[in-house]
Scaffold this active site. Structure first.
Site, PDB file in Angstrom:
ATOM      1  N   GLU A  55      -4.583  -2.910   4.751  1.00  0.00           N
ATOM      2  CA  GLU A  55      -4.771  -3.304   6.151  1.00  0.00           C
ATOM      3  C   GLU A  55      -4.389  -2.175   7.112  1.00  0.00           C
ATOM      4  O   GLU A  55      -5.067  -1.935   8.115  1.00  0.00           O
ATOM      5  CB  GLU A  55      -3.923  -4.543   6.463  1.00  0.00           C
ATOM      6  CG  GLU A  55      -4.205  -5.739   5.570  1.00  0.00           C
ATOM      7  CD  GLU A  55      -3.306  -5.817   4.350  1.00  0.00           C
ATOM      8  OE1 GLU A  55      -2.979  -6.943   3.941  1.00  0.00           O
ATOM      9  OE2 GLU A  55      -2.924  -4.744   3.817  1.00  0.00           O
ATOM     10  N   CYS A  87       2.995  -5.428   7.198  1.00  0.00           N
ATOM     11  CA  CYS A  87       1.645  -5.244   7.737  1.00  0.00           C
ATOM     12  C   CYS A  87       1.414  -6.134   8.955  1.00  0.00           C
ATOM     13  O   CYS A  87       0.610  -5.804   9.833  1.00  0.00           O
ATOM     14  CB  CYS A  87       0.610  -5.561   6.663  1.00  0.00           C
ATOM     15  SG  CYS A  87       0.515  -4.322   5.362  1.00  0.00           S
ATOM     16  N   LEU A 212      -6.220   3.274 -29.365  1.00  0.00           N
ATOM     17  CA  LEU A 212      -5.782   2.350 -28.301  1.00  0.00           C
ATOM     18  C   LEU A 212      -5.581   3.026 -26.945  1.00  0.00           C
ATOM     19  O   LEU A 212      -4.692   2.658 -26.182  1.00  0.00           O
ATOM     20  CB  LEU A 212      -4.485   1.628 -28.709  1.00  0.00           C
ATOM     21  CG  LEU A 212      -4.559   0.750 -29.963  1.00  0.00           C
ATOM     22  CD1 LEU A 212      -3.205   0.088 -30.236  1.00  0.00           C
ATOM     23  CD2 LEU A 212      -5.644  -0.305 -29.835  1.00  0.00           C
TER      24      LEU A 212
END
Length: 375
Positions: A55, A87, A212
């Protein structure tokens, strides 16, 4: 030119948020758009190392043009001090007229508080746009923040008769034992990219010598942690995991496992941790708790029949993703999805399941736990 709806803008915010895969954990995936008169004037997505939240990045890009706008975000903005200021303060100061969020913060201690602040300040708030998509995107964060455990996804490739590997006696040395298609295996690399750790048992290491690693080619801020449960430290020093270890291989062993073998592994860059045994096995619940303490919020279980059944029996699997190949693999020695003592009498029911297609294969994705519900 068609007019974009809240759904349209939110889908774009979700796409932005997804760019944080591999870069945002242990924080949630968040994307934000600042929209004025049908045009985007600011956008941003969160990365952990970038520090600033989505944001704030979007508002900074909008600058003075943020006044009187609509802010779209897939997750409720934060209202507390952490690594950054709230925020909510930046949004209020920017003069945003309307906030559209896909979902509330999954943390019960925070959920809804930011929305209440906005409404008290006269900002219009809409919540729940594309909510199901938003929940799926941040299901790992929800599990982690609500329970103190990582989200565990059991992934396996199976034949139509439920086998995950042929009998070892039927496989020639050096040959591949792939069951799933190239398309399925390519998706598994994306799946690994979206996880913090991959977990297997030493039996799989001994049988398959897997690597992996995350071979998606996409950026990530932390290496995929490769975790092995190995009660007696039987892992070979010349296996691929040990040979390629770069502080990204972690082995959990019983407290009485060989200290000499531990020192040898550590000289090869493998970390070894001792964990109390439960019924002759390394305690998986303690392992997952310890991984969460390392800020590992998602674990992909790529294991054999024994560990699969053990994890299910202990009610530690949240989600399954089973890739079915259009093949049959008869034979008493072929390896089933679930095996060992833990599989006896085991029952589990999937919910909210769906099917996907990968080349000739299909995949069944479903949940064993509602990570947004009570834990």
């Amino acid at each position: 030119m068609p007019v974009c709806t809240d759904n349209d803008w939110m889908k774009q915010a979700l796409t932005l948020a997804a760019q944080g895969h591999g870069l945002a954990s242990p924080n949630p995936l968040v994307g934000a758009l600042v929209v004025q008169g049908g045009e985007i004037v600011g956008r941003g997505f969160h990365t952990y190392d970038g520090l600033k939240h989505a944001e704030v990045l979007a508002l900074e890009q909008a600058g003075e043009g943020a006044r009187g706008t609509t802010l779209y975000t897939n997750l409720e903005p934060c209202c507390h001090y952490g690594r950054t200021p709230p925020c909510t303060e930046r949004i209020l100061a920017a003069g945003v007229r309307r906030v559209v969020a896909a979902m509330a913060d999954p943390n019960p201690a925070v959920s809804g508080k930011s929305f209440a602040q906005f409404r008290a300040a006269g900002i219009e708030v809409s919540v729940g746009v594309c909510e199901e998509d938003a929940k799926r995107l941040n299901e790992a964060f929800a599990r982690y923040i609500r329970s103190g455990y990582p989200l565990v996804t059991l992934k396996a490739a199976l034949t139509l008769d439920g086998k995950i590997a042929p009998a070892a006696s039927t496989v020639s040395a050096g040959s591949q034992r792939w069951i799933s298609s190239e398309e399925s295996r390519a998706f598994v690399q994306l799946l690994r990219h979206q996880h913090d750790a991959v977990l297997t048992g030493v039996g799989t290491v001994l049988a398959d010598d897997p690597l992996l690693t995350d071979r998606s080619g996409r950026p990530r801020r932390r290496r995929l942690l490769r975790v092995v449960l190995d009660t007696r430290l039987r892992i070979p020093l010349d296996c691929q995991l040990v040979r390629t270890a770069q502080d990204d291989v972690l082995v959990y062993a019983a407290e009485d496992a060989s200290p000499g073998k531990r020192r040898e592994l550590e000289r090869h860059g493998v970390e070894v941790r001792y964990v109390k045994e439960v019924g002759g096995e390394v305690g998986l619940r303690a392992v997952l708790r310890e991984l969460a303490e390392r800020e590992i919020i998602s674990v992909l279980l790529e294991a054999g029949a024994h560990l699969n059944a053990y994890a299910l029996e202990m009610n530690l699997v949240d989600k399954v993703l089973l890739f079915y190949a259009p093949k049959f693999l008869a034979g008493d020695d072929a390896v089933p999805l679930l095996g060992g003592e833990a599989a006896r009498g085991l029952t589990a029911t999937l919910r909210h399941y769906q099917l996907h297609r990968f080349g000739p294969d299909f995949a069944l994705e479903g949940y064993l736990r509602d990570v947004f519900g009570n834990h």
